[in-house]
Design an enzyme around this catalytic site. Structure first.
Site, PDB file in Angstrom:
ATOM      1  CE  LYS A 115      20.343  24.256  -2.905  1.00  0.00           C
ATOM      2  NZ  LYS A 115      21.722  24.734  -2.775  1.00  0.00           N
ATOM      3  CD  GLU A 199      12.614  23.492  -1.415  1.00  0.00           C
ATOM      4  OE1 GLU A 199      12.643  23.974  -2.574  1.00  0.00           O
ATOM      5  OE2 GLU A 199      13.308  22.526  -1.067  1.00  0.00           O
ATOM      6  CG  HIS A 234      21.692  19.060   5.758  1.00  0.00           C
ATOM      7  ND1 HIS A 234      20.420  18.634   5.466  1.00  0.00           N
ATOM      8  CD2 HIS A 234      21.581  19.818   6.879  1.00  0.00           C
ATOM      9  CE1 HIS A 234      19.570  19.118   6.357  1.00  0.00           C
ATOM     10  NE2 HIS A 234      20.243  19.829   7.228  1.00  0.00           N
ATOM     11  NE  ARG A 291      30.693  19.783  -7.114  1.00  0.00           N
ATOM     12  CZ  ARG A 291      30.359  18.771  -6.333  1.00  0.00           C
ATOM     13  NH1 ARG A 291      30.771  17.562  -6.625  1.00  0.00           N
ATOM     14  NH2 ARG A 291      29.598  18.950  -5.269  1.00  0.00           N
TER      15      ARG A 291
END
Length: 490
Positions: A115, A199, A234, A291
């Protein structure tokens, strides 16, 4: 390519093989010992045993997969999703062996697989980002300082993370130390990499992703968006295309941003750029999945494009046959993931034998699965049994068709998430489009599903009683039954 090996199992292996065979391409399946009699093995033109049931001894053994391709004369390898699909080392090994990897180049997989690296790659391409830091940290004191600068709540995320692992929401300063330790520990355990970053936590986000497609000639297009906000732990469970809340202007802006992300890493093939959308319709880059996604069918349906076919054509060096202007949204598609999980027990895996398994059929209904009646759901792999997809001219039509399809889906022997899918489709928050990634937390509880079961049982019992009483009122005429016994001298 006249023959490809599909380095996967179950529904995605069959999905890829169907398109390959439609294109006149022979397919090679691979399997573990527990999957010896699985439908994907029978569907392939030929199949190769990789090893014992654990994926670490079969589907994840790169050398075995490549050797299986070479020994059968396959020219390319399609990884599907999961397993080795986002492994840059495997993609490089495939290329080095003289075979074609049907997916992006190793560099793109490597950059977008982290990330922080992904954020670094796109920072010069005018991509909206969630406020935060762009380097990994382990220093708690520094984490506290950054958190105060950004403002609470914050989100601590594993740099190499996914599936919600190594992710912690922190509401106040005194919790930073403990949550940092937990996130780092989880990240090390899940990914072998303890790096985390911080973040700003977006309070009521919607999870919107854009399907992109790029060839080796510099052409990149997007196939519009998917809404994937209904999640548990999630992980997505219900997806749809298009989103119910995007305006044409926001859709265009997100699509253009996704194309820029793909160009930032010289992407080729099919990929997905994921964004968070806040309550004010601001969107922020989250990550890129290099993908085919589980939920790709809903994009295929509304755009009228076979993504697997395009992956194979791109891998063969062909140009895209269409431009962005050629693509239009047609109707609405909805997907419910059918997991062998018990929604009444916090979605715990439900392992067993499918004593009854009958899928719904009809116009506007598609089932991608890799199971048959009598098969056992193994403990070694992801518990997803199938993907149930419906299509309608409108969102309302797709939802109503999904409810009917769920009612017609017969599964016995294991608990499934079908009832949860129906719960979502009937909930006012979902039907109105007024929901976010907290849908499960805000609206779902096992007790609600149990109450619904009880209501349905009572209705069924009343209908049965009514039919019985009406039948009792009907005049019965005796029926004379002839017998052959006397003819035989008995």
């Amino acid at each position: 390519m006249k023959k490809i090996l599909v380095a996967n199992r179950g529904e995605i292996a069959i999905r890829v093989m169907r398109t390959a065979q439609k294109m006149g391409i022979k397919t090679v399946g691979v399997y573990s010992e527990v999957d010896r009699h699985s439908p994907h093995v029978k569907f392939a033109d030929e199949a190769v045993l990789l090893g014992p049931a654990p994926s670490s001894e079969s589907y994840l053994v790169m050398d075995k997969v490549i050797e299986a391709a070479k020994s059968t004369g396959a020219e390319g390898i399609h990884p599907g999703y999961g397993f080795l699909s986002e492994n840059a080392v495997f993609a490089q090994m495939v290329e080095d062996s003289g075979l074609t990897f049907i997916g992006p180049k190793p560099h793109a997989i490597e950059v977008m697989g982290n990330k922080l690296a992904a954020k670094e790659a796109v920072k010069d391409y005018n991509i909206p980002m969630v406020p935060g830091i762009e380097e990994a940290i382990t220093d708690v004191a520094l984490a506290k300082k950054i958190a105060q600068e950004i403002g609470f709540p914050i989100l601590i995320k594993a740099a190499a993370g996914g599936g919600g692992k190594g992710m912690r929401v922190v509401e106040k300063l005194e919790d930073v130390s403990e949550q940092m330790d937990r996130a780092i520990g989880e990240a090390v355990s899940a990914f072998g990499d303890g790096s985390v970053f911080i973040e700003k936590y977006v309070g009521s986000p919607r999870h919107i992703e854009i399907q992109v497609l790029a060839d080796t000639h510099g052409n990149v297009v997007h196939l519009f968006e998917r809404e994937c906000s209904v999640q548990r732990r999630h992980q997505k469970v219900v997806e749809e295309a298009p989103s119910a809340v995007l305006t044409p202007e926001i859709r265009e802006a997100m699509g253009e941003a996704a194309v820029r992300v793909a160009k930032a890493c010289d992407y080729v093939g099919a990929g997905t750029v994921e964004f968070l959308l806040d309550e004010k319709k601001n969107f922020y880059f989250l990550e890129m999945n290099t993908r085919l996604q589980v939920e790709h069918p809903v994009s295929e349906i509304i755009a009228g494009v076979d993504l697997v076919e395009q992956q194979i054509k791109v891998a063969r060096g062909e140009k895209l046959e269409f431009t962005q202007e050629d693509l239009k949204i047609n109707g609405h598609a909805l997907e419910v993931r059918v997991y062998a999980e018990d929604p009444l027990a916090n979605f715990t895996p439900s392992i067993g034998t499918l004593s009854k398994y009958k899928t719904p059929t009809g116009k506007g209904i598609r089932v991608d699965d890799g199971f048959e009646e009598g098969m056992e759901v193994p403990i070694y792999y992801d518990p997803m049994i199938s993907k149930l997809i419906t299509y309608g001219k409108t969102r309302e039509e797709a939802i109503q068709l999904m409810i009917k399809a769920i009612d017609d889906y017969e599964v016995e022997g294991v608990a499934t998430t079908l009832s949860f899918g129906k719960f979502v489709c009937e909930h006012e928050a979902f039907t109105s489009g007024n929901f976010d990634t907290h849908f499960v937390k805000d609206y779902y509880a096992p007790e609600q599903l149990e109450e619904k079961y009880d209501d349905e049982k009572q209705i069924a019992a009343k209908i049965a009683l009514k039919l019985y009483l009406e039948n009792q009122k009907t005049l019965k005429t005796p029926v004379t039954v002839s017998s052959n016994w006397h003819k035989r001298g008995m």
